[in-house]
Scaffold this motif. Structure first.
Motif, PDB file in Angstrom:
ATOM      1  N   GLN A 159       0.853  -1.188   0.000  1.00 35.26           N
ATOM      2  CA  GLN A 159       0.000   0.000   0.000  1.00 35.26           C
ATOM      3  C   GLN A 159       0.888   1.236   0.000  1.00 35.26           C
ATOM      4  O   GLN A 159       2.052   1.188   0.370  1.00 35.26           O
ATOM      5  N   ARG A 160       0.302   2.345  -0.437  1.00 35.75           N
ATOM      6  CA  ARG A 160       1.023   3.610  -0.341  1.00 35.75           C
ATOM      7  C   ARG A 160       1.221   3.957   1.126  1.00 35.75           C
ATOM      8  O   ARG A 160       0.281   3.886   1.928  1.00 35.75           O
ATOM      9  N   ALA A 161       2.437   4.321   1.480  1.00 35.08           N
ATOM     10  CA  ALA A 161       2.724   4.620   2.882  1.00 35.08           C
ATOM     11  C   ALA A 161       2.024   5.886   3.339  1.00 35.08           C
ATOM     12  O   ALA A 161       1.609   5.995   4.500  1.00 35.08           O
ATOM     13  N   ASP A 162       1.856   6.864   2.429  1.00 37.51           N
ATOM     14  CA  ASP A 162       1.238   8.135   2.823  1.00 37.51           C
ATOM     15  C   ASP A 162      -0.270   8.052   2.909  1.00 37.51           C
ATOM     16  O   ASP A 162      -0.896   8.715   3.733  1.00 37.51           O
ATOM     17  N   ASN A 163      -0.875   7.212   2.056  1.00 39.17           N
ATOM     18  CA  ASN A 163      -2.333   7.075   2.052  1.00 39.17           C
ATOM     19  C   ASN A 163      -2.709   5.722   1.451  1.00 39.17           C
ATOM     20  O   ASN A 163      -2.793   5.580   0.232  1.00 39.17           O
ATOM     21  N   PRO A 164      -2.934   4.702   2.287  1.00 42.60           N
ATOM     22  CA  PRO A 164      -3.223   3.350   1.788  1.00 42.60           C
ATOM     23  C   PRO A 164      -4.450   3.259   0.896  1.00 42.60           C
ATOM     24  O   PRO A 164      -4.574   2.301   0.118  1.00 42.60           O
ATOM     25  N   SER A 165      -5.340   4.235   0.965  1.00 43.83           N
ATOM     26  CA  SER A 165      -6.562   4.169   0.154  1.00 43.83           C
ATOM     27  C   SER A 165      -6.313   4.568  -1.295  1.00 43.83           C
ATOM     28  O   SER A 165      -7.146   4.307  -2.166  1.00 43.83           O
ATOM     29  N   SER A 399       4.318   0.485   1.806  1.00 46.02           N
ATOM     30  CA  SER A 399       4.430  -0.207   3.099  1.00 46.02           C
ATOM     31  C   SER A 399       3.876  -1.615   2.966  1.00 46.02           C
ATOM     32  O   SER A 399       2.997  -1.885   2.139  1.00 46.02           O
ATOM     33  N   LEU A 400       4.411  -2.514   3.764  1.00 50.48           N
ATOM     34  CA  LEU A 400       3.961  -3.898   3.819  1.00 50.48           C
ATOM     35  C   LEU A 400       3.521  -4.182   5.239  1.00 50.48           C
ATOM     36  O   LEU A 400       4.349  -4.167   6.160  1.00 50.48           O
ATOM     37  N   ASP A 401       2.236  -4.392   5.443  1.00 51.75           N
ATOM     38  CA  ASP A 401       1.685  -4.644   6.770  1.00 51.75           C
ATOM     39  C   ASP A 401       2.121  -3.549   7.753  1.00 51.75           C
ATOM     40  O   ASP A 401       2.605  -3.822   8.849  1.00 51.75           O
ATOM     41  N   ASN A 402       1.972  -2.300   7.298  1.00 46.49           N
ATOM     42  CA  ASN A 402       2.296  -1.102   8.095  1.00 46.49           C
ATOM     43  C   ASN A 402       3.791  -0.935   8.369  1.00 46.49           C
ATOM     44  O   ASN A 402       4.179  -0.160   9.251  1.00 46.49           O
ATOM     45  N   HIS A 403       4.628  -1.629   7.631  1.00 49.80           N
ATOM     46  CA  HIS A 403       6.074  -1.449   7.719  1.00 49.80           C
ATOM     47  C   HIS A 403       6.520  -0.679   6.473  1.00 49.80           C
ATOM     48  O   HIS A 403       6.429  -1.188   5.356  1.00 49.80           O
ATOM     49  N   ARG A 404       6.978   0.558   6.688  1.00 49.49           N
ATOM     50  CA  ARG A 404       7.433   1.358   5.547  1.00 49.49           C
ATOM     51  C   ARG A 404       8.674   0.726   4.907  1.00 49.49           C
ATOM     52  O   ARG A 404       9.621   0.368   5.605  1.00 49.49           O
ATOM     53  N   ILE A 405       8.636   0.633   3.583  1.00 53.79           N
ATOM     54  CA  ILE A 405       9.749   0.047   2.844  1.00 53.79           C
ATOM     55  C   ILE A 405      10.660   1.165   2.349  1.00 53.79           C
ATOM     56  O   ILE A 405      10.244   2.002   1.535  1.00 53.79           O
ATOM     57  N   LYS A 406      11.901   1.195   2.836  1.00 54.88           N
ATOM     58  CA  LYS A 406      12.828   2.262   2.458  1.00 54.88           C
ATOM     59  C   LYS A 406      13.597   1.936   1.181  1.00 54.88           C
ATOM     60  O   LYS A 406      14.140   2.821   0.520  1.00 54.88           O
ATOM     61  N   GLY A 407      13.666   0.662   0.838  1.00 53.68           N
ATOM     62  CA  GLY A 407      14.370   0.263  -0.382  1.00 53.68           C
ATOM     63  C   GLY A 407      13.966  -1.129  -0.806  1.00 53.68           C
ATOM     64  O   GLY A 407      13.533  -1.945   0.017  1.00 53.68           O
TER      65      GLY A 407
END
Length: 467
Positions: A159-165, A399-407
């Motif tokens: 999902q988008r980290a800033d706005n999952p919707s 993000s994956l399950d509310n974990h932001r992906i930095k790379g």
């Protein structure tokens, strides 16, 4: 395992890449910005609810029918067999965990999938490295699909980290417009003759490269048997997409042309550092070409439609691209590497060579079986010096399950080559990953050479008059 549904034919490429002679997989690595708190129960729940429903192939194994053709057979998936939480020593510094993670990736890269369960697995590394607070590793067999398919599958879990919707967005891809204006009959006839010649020439050259003609042995190609079974090391480089697009605009080429030129020049620099005479060696790169007649990712539902232009599966072909020679290391014209790559790739794309190669493989498969066709592909890979593959990643942070992906990055493993290069764009940057045989190549020196090539090409482009 109990059967739950009937059989589904496996595509020719799926059979080739999961054969006795060739077993190629894709490893995707996601670097978390925050410590990973996910436990086994949570991971299994997510896989069951989000990952498995994407495609029935994630719940299938490969079996042979009476004719030796492989089919996909649905089975009951025991998810706990596919989820791994590696155990490292506790209390170490992040730099120490870098080494543990590197060795762990090398180990899982060398392990072959069991044919008695679906061909994928996930590894959740909770230890912090110098690049991430935690790491999630997906290993998926290439028989399940190509980079386009599997990237689409993984993106559907994010999902988008800033706005999952909101939906994920990707860099726009503009195709070159056909030249306008009237052409003479002589001009059209000349184009037709050139098209026919290029098609026959490309097809003939590919057949030779896949059977008789080997690249020279160099610091990036040992020519040894069993390279695919050796430990690997991964060297990652990050470049600004804005800078790459700046070079593209100055030279009037494509982003892929720029990237390929950078890799070619950096590789030649590395070869010269190790052995000066290798700069003029006969070396060929296999550039993977997506053969789908569209641009951008489609939804999983669209990919799975029978007549979709973005079908799921292995829809790609190899382009045999000779690497330009490094004639003068002290004062090379770096832009020649980009322009040469552009010219060669454009020429090969405007021929039927890749489609004739696919047709020839299909004939071999029908006459001699998929194993013989797989040996043909294995020889084509082994006779070349490196492979280059890229996929487009999202513009925004995910993000994956509310974990932001930095790379994130991915790699191809299991091919009979000492060097494989993969690329993915993410958040305005391009990450190039060089997978090389451990002990044969020098990762840090190779990285330094490619970064040097990028800087030299960028500087030369700034001095160039726009085309």
């Amino acid at each position: 395992m109990e059967l739950t549904e009937g059989l589904e034919p496996a595509s020719p490429n799926a059979q080739y890449f999961n054969s006795s002679v060739l077993s190629v997989s894709i490893i995707g690595v996601m670097q978390s910005e925050v410590p990973i708190e996910t436990n086994e129960a949570r991971a299994i729940s997510l896989l069951n609810d989000v990952f498995l429903p994407i495609n029935t192939r994630f719940s299938s194994i490969m079996v042979k029918d009476r004719k030796g053709e492989k089919q996909w057979k649905r089975v009951e998936v025991k998810l706990e067999e596919h989820v791994n939480f590696p155990i490292f020593p506790t209390g170490l510094l992040p730099t120490s965990y870098d080494e543990y993670l590197e060795d762990y990736i090398s180990n899982i890269a060398m392990e072959h999938f069991s044919q008695n369960k679906p061909l994928w697995e996930i590894h959740i590394v909770k230890y912090p490295t110098s690049n991430a607070a935690g790491t999630v590793i997906f290993k998926l067999h290439h028989a399940l699909g190509d980079g386009y398919s599997l990237m689409g599958a993984l993106l559907s879990c994010l999902q988008r980290a800033d706005n999952p919707s909101l939906p994920l967005t990707f860099p726009s891809h503009q195709r070159s417009e056909p030249e306008s204006g009237r052409e003479s009959v002589r001009g059209r006839l000349s184009q037709l003759c050139s098209f026919i010649f290029n098609s026959v020439s490309d097809f003939g050259w590919s057949m030779l490269k896949s059977t008789l003609v080997e690249d020279d042995r160099t610091p990036i190609r040992s020519g040894a048997e069993g390279v695919e079974y050796q430990p690997i090391m991964v060297s990652n480089m990050i470049f600004s997409m804005d800078c790459i697009k700046h070079i593209k605009a100055k030279l009037g080429v494509t982003v892929n042309d720029v990237i390929t030129g950078i890799i070619f020049l950096g590789t030649r620099f590395y070869m010269q550092e190790i052995s000066n005479k290798s700069t003029k060696s006969h070396s060929t790169a296999l550039v993977l070409l997506n053969t789908r007649t569209m641009s951008g990712y489609k939804s999983i539902e669209e990919m799975l439609k029978p007549n979709s232009k973005a079908q799921w599966g292995n829809q790609f072909a190899f382009l045999h691209v000779p690497m330009p020679e490094l004639k003068d290391h002290k004062s090379p014209n770096p832009l020649d590497f980009v322009l040469a790559a552009s010219k060669i790739i454009k020429k090969k794309k405007s021929s039927l060579g890749v489609y004739l190669n696919g047709w020839a493989l299909e004939i071999v498969k029908k006459l001699r079986g998929p194993e013989t066709a797989a040996r043909f592909i294995h020889k084509s890979l082994r006779n070349s010096s490196l492979s280059i593959s890229n996929v487009i990643g999202p513009v925004e942070q995910v993000s994956l399950d509310n974990h932001r992906i930095k790379g994130l990055y991915f790699m191809l493993i299991g091919g009979p080559q000492n060097l494989t290069i993969t690329m993915v764009s993410y958040m305005g940057n391009l990450r190039i990953s060089a997978v090389m045989e451990k002990g044969f190549m020098h990762p840090q020196r190779f990285k330094s050479c490619v970064e040097n090539a990028f800087e030299i090409i960028l500087k030369a482009a700034d001095d160039e008059i726009p085309i």
